[in-house]
Scaffold this active site. Sequence first.
Site, PDB file in Angstrom:
ATOM      1  N   GLY A  93      -5.217  12.174  -4.774  1.00 30.85           N
ATOM      2  CA  GLY A  93      -4.839  10.770  -4.930  1.00 30.85           C
ATOM      3  C   GLY A  93      -5.063  10.321  -6.357  1.00 30.85           C
ATOM      4  O   GLY A  93      -6.206  10.254  -6.815  1.00 30.85           O
ATOM      5  N   VAL A  94      -3.980  10.025  -7.072  1.00 34.03           N
ATOM      6  CA  VAL A  94      -4.124   9.620  -8.479  1.00 34.03           C
ATOM      7  C   VAL A  94      -3.524   8.222  -8.681  1.00 34.03           C
ATOM      8  O   VAL A  94      -2.684   8.006  -9.546  1.00 34.03           O
ATOM      9  CB  VAL A  94      -3.545  10.670  -9.462  1.00 34.03           C
ATOM     10  N   GLY A  95      -3.959   7.289  -7.824  1.00 32.87           N
ATOM     11  CA  GLY A  95      -3.576   5.879  -7.974  1.00 32.87           C
ATOM     12  C   GLY A  95      -4.452   5.239  -9.032  1.00 32.87           C
ATOM     13  O   GLY A  95      -4.714   5.833 -10.085  1.00 32.87           O
ATOM     14  N   LYS A 153     -18.052  -8.826   4.689  1.00 36.46           N
ATOM     15  CA  LYS A 153     -16.638  -8.437   4.610  1.00 36.46           C
ATOM     16  C   LYS A 153     -15.815  -9.445   5.396  1.00 36.46           C
ATOM     17  O   LYS A 153     -16.247  -9.931   6.445  1.00 36.46           O
ATOM     18  CB  LYS A 153     -16.455  -7.046   5.237  1.00 36.46           C
ATOM     19  N   VAL A 179      -7.800   4.458  -9.269  1.00 38.33           N
ATOM     20  CA  VAL A 179      -9.047   5.138  -9.642  1.00 38.33           C
ATOM     21  C   VAL A 179      -8.771   6.586 -10.040  1.00 38.33           C
ATOM     22  O   VAL A 179      -9.204   7.041 -11.108  1.00 38.33           O
ATOM     23  CB  VAL A 179     -10.068   5.086  -8.474  1.00 38.33           C
TER      24      VAL A 179
HETATM   25  P1  NAD Z   1      -4.636   3.206  -4.886  1.00 38.34           P
HETATM   26  O1  NAD Z   1      -3.864   2.735  -3.712  1.00 38.34           O
HETATM   27  O2  NAD Z   1      -4.289   2.692  -6.244  1.00 38.34           O
HETATM   28  O3  NAD Z   1      -4.584   4.815  -4.982  1.00 38.34           O
HETATM   29  C1  NAD Z   1      -4.659   5.641  -3.879  1.00 38.34           C
HETATM   30  C2  NAD Z   1      -3.622   6.739  -4.096  1.00 38.34           C
HETATM   31  O4  NAD Z   1      -3.829   7.741  -3.102  1.00 38.34           O
HETATM   32  C3  NAD Z   1      -2.183   6.266  -3.973  1.00 38.34           C
HETATM   33  O5  NAD Z   1      -1.461   6.655  -5.129  1.00 38.34           O
HETATM   34  C4  NAD Z   1      -1.674   6.966  -2.712  1.00 38.34           C
HETATM   35  O6  NAD Z   1      -0.298   7.314  -2.798  1.00 38.34           O
HETATM   36  C5  NAD Z   1      -2.547   8.181  -2.665  1.00 38.34           C
HETATM   37  N1  NAD Z   1      -2.726   8.785  -1.343  1.00 38.34           N
HETATM   38  C6  NAD Z   1      -2.909   8.176  -0.145  1.00 38.34           C
HETATM   39  N2  NAD Z   1      -3.104   9.107   0.827  1.00 38.34           N
HETATM   40  C7  NAD Z   1      -3.045  10.302   0.214  1.00 38.34           C
HETATM   41  C8  NAD Z   1      -3.175  11.643   0.655  1.00 38.34           C
HETATM   42  N3  NAD Z   1      -3.405  11.931   1.947  1.00 38.34           N
HETATM   43  N4  NAD Z   1      -3.076  12.648  -0.243  1.00 38.34           N
HETATM   44  C9  NAD Z   1      -2.840  12.377  -1.547  1.00 38.34           C
HETATM   45  N5  NAD Z   1      -2.696  11.116  -2.026  1.00 38.34           N
HETATM   46  C10 NAD Z   1      -2.806  10.112  -1.158  1.00 38.34           C
HETATM   47  O7  NAD Z   1      -6.174   2.901  -4.541  1.00 38.34           O
HETATM   48  P2  NAD Z   1      -7.414   2.923  -5.521  1.00 38.34           P
HETATM   49  O8  NAD Z   1      -7.763   1.529  -5.915  1.00 38.34           O
HETATM   50  O9  NAD Z   1      -7.216   3.954  -6.564  1.00 38.34           O
HETATM   51  O10 NAD Z   1      -8.556   3.393  -4.517  1.00 38.34           O
HETATM   52  C11 NAD Z   1      -8.654   4.761  -4.131  1.00 38.34           C
HETATM   53  C12 NAD Z   1      -9.857   4.924  -3.220  1.00 38.34           C
HETATM   54  O11 NAD Z   1     -11.034   4.492  -3.898  1.00 38.34           O
HETATM   55  C13 NAD Z   1      -9.818   4.108  -1.923  1.00 38.34           C
HETATM   56  O12 NAD Z   1     -10.488   4.826  -0.928  1.00 38.34           O
HETATM   57  C14 NAD Z   1     -10.626   2.863  -2.280  1.00 38.34           C
HETATM   58  O13 NAD Z   1     -11.163   2.248  -1.125  1.00 38.34           O
HETATM   59  C15 NAD Z   1     -11.696   3.472  -3.148  1.00 38.34           C
HETATM   60  N6  NAD Z   1     -12.350   2.562  -4.069  1.00 38.34           N
HETATM   61  C16 NAD Z   1     -11.647   1.934  -5.041  1.00 38.34           C
HETATM   62  C17 NAD Z   1     -12.301   1.100  -5.946  1.00 38.34           C
HETATM   63  C18 NAD Z   1     -11.554   0.423  -7.063  1.00 38.34           C
HETATM   64  O14 NAD Z   1     -12.216  -0.066  -7.987  1.00 38.34           O
HETATM   65  N7  NAD Z   1     -10.231   0.384  -7.028  1.00 38.34           N
HETATM   66  C19 NAD Z   1     -13.687   0.901  -5.854  1.00 38.34           C
HETATM   67  C20 NAD Z   1     -14.403   1.574  -4.859  1.00 38.34           C
HETATM   68  C21 NAD Z   1     -13.726   2.412  -3.974  1.00 38.34           C
END
Ligand code: NAD
Length: 352
Positions: free
Chosen positions: A179-181, A80, A183
Amino acid sequence: MTIFSSPAFEGHESLHAFHDARAGLSCLIAIHSTALGPASGGVRMWPYPNDQAAIDDALRLSRAMSYKNAMAGIAFGGGKTVVIGDSRTAKTPALFEALGRAVESLGGRYWGAEDVGVSPADLADARRATRYMAGLEGHPAASGDPSPVTAEGVRRGIALCARRRLGKPLSELTVAIQGVGHVGGLLADRLAADGARLVVCDLNPDIAAAVAARTGAKVVSTDAIFDAEADVFAPCALGGAISAATLPRLKAKVVAGGANNQLESAEIGRAVFEAGLLYAPDFVINGGGIINVAAEIGALQRGEPYDPAWVEAKVAAMIDTLETVLDRSQAERRPADEIAVRMAKERIAAAR
Ligand code: NAD
């Protein structure tokens, strides 16, 4: 400042500190293990309050990448990079080019990719100075956004866990997604297409409303999600969703989602198990993204295009590995996360 005596350093091969005053770069590259192959893990940019906090984070995250890569069945160890700085104000092409020189100096022991605070454009700047950076755009080997592959792995993991714990198919489930970002949003789309009912929340109300409009999900507050009447709780926001405060509130019998570091501590993993919940260890179920990045690295190394069939085979194998973890957890009456950490350590030790 402690390094060798720090518990966080235990098991690590090396920790590299790079400083380039002209480019404004201060970064650390932690390499936990190269037993299974070159270390791979994202580049995070964060305004750490002090050097020790940056060291601790680099070491913690590189170990986690070793475990995740080992369980994803890809020929990569764990590493990392943390860049010390505020990604909103301190990013420059020169900084990322200097990062590229730092990565290049490790001669391929570490491959970087995207993580918090770093975009594909930043990686393109770094790539000018190193061969060892994935997450490209506009290249035949480019793997694109890893989120769809992560979401698909989580969807299949939920299907497996719900079948085992509840005897229900996806079409009969209610899933609460925190959290509906990237993923969580894609997971919601796929589960809605499977016929599941959804309860969602997001810190950003516009994102939650958009997902609800697409999927028919019920939107609740970021606090009420823990009380949702659901079969599955899917953490897809930031870490620490499952804690001593939230566990007693969950109605779901399955916890399975895409977020990293879902358990606030190892103790809470045991409490989840003792409460009779089935937990899919996060670093096993969310390995789809790193599998997708590994496909790009492999394609770059071989001078070939990105291969979606390889990714599909690895995601299928990842779900088989999750099933093995759950079988052993049941047979040994031990928490699934403990079993998964042990399996990852065994896979790394066997390769040494
Ligand atoms: P993202 O930033 O697109 O989505 C995260 C969402 O969670 C955002 O919309 C944010 O507003 C929301 N959020 C934050 N805190 C919150 C809370 N307390 N309650 C409700 N919503 C909340 O991120 P992502 O890429 O979708 O990743 C989400 C998680 O998955 C992270 O922990 C990331 O490390 C993990 N992850 C992602 C990937 C990937 O391929 N993107 C791969 C492995 C792990």
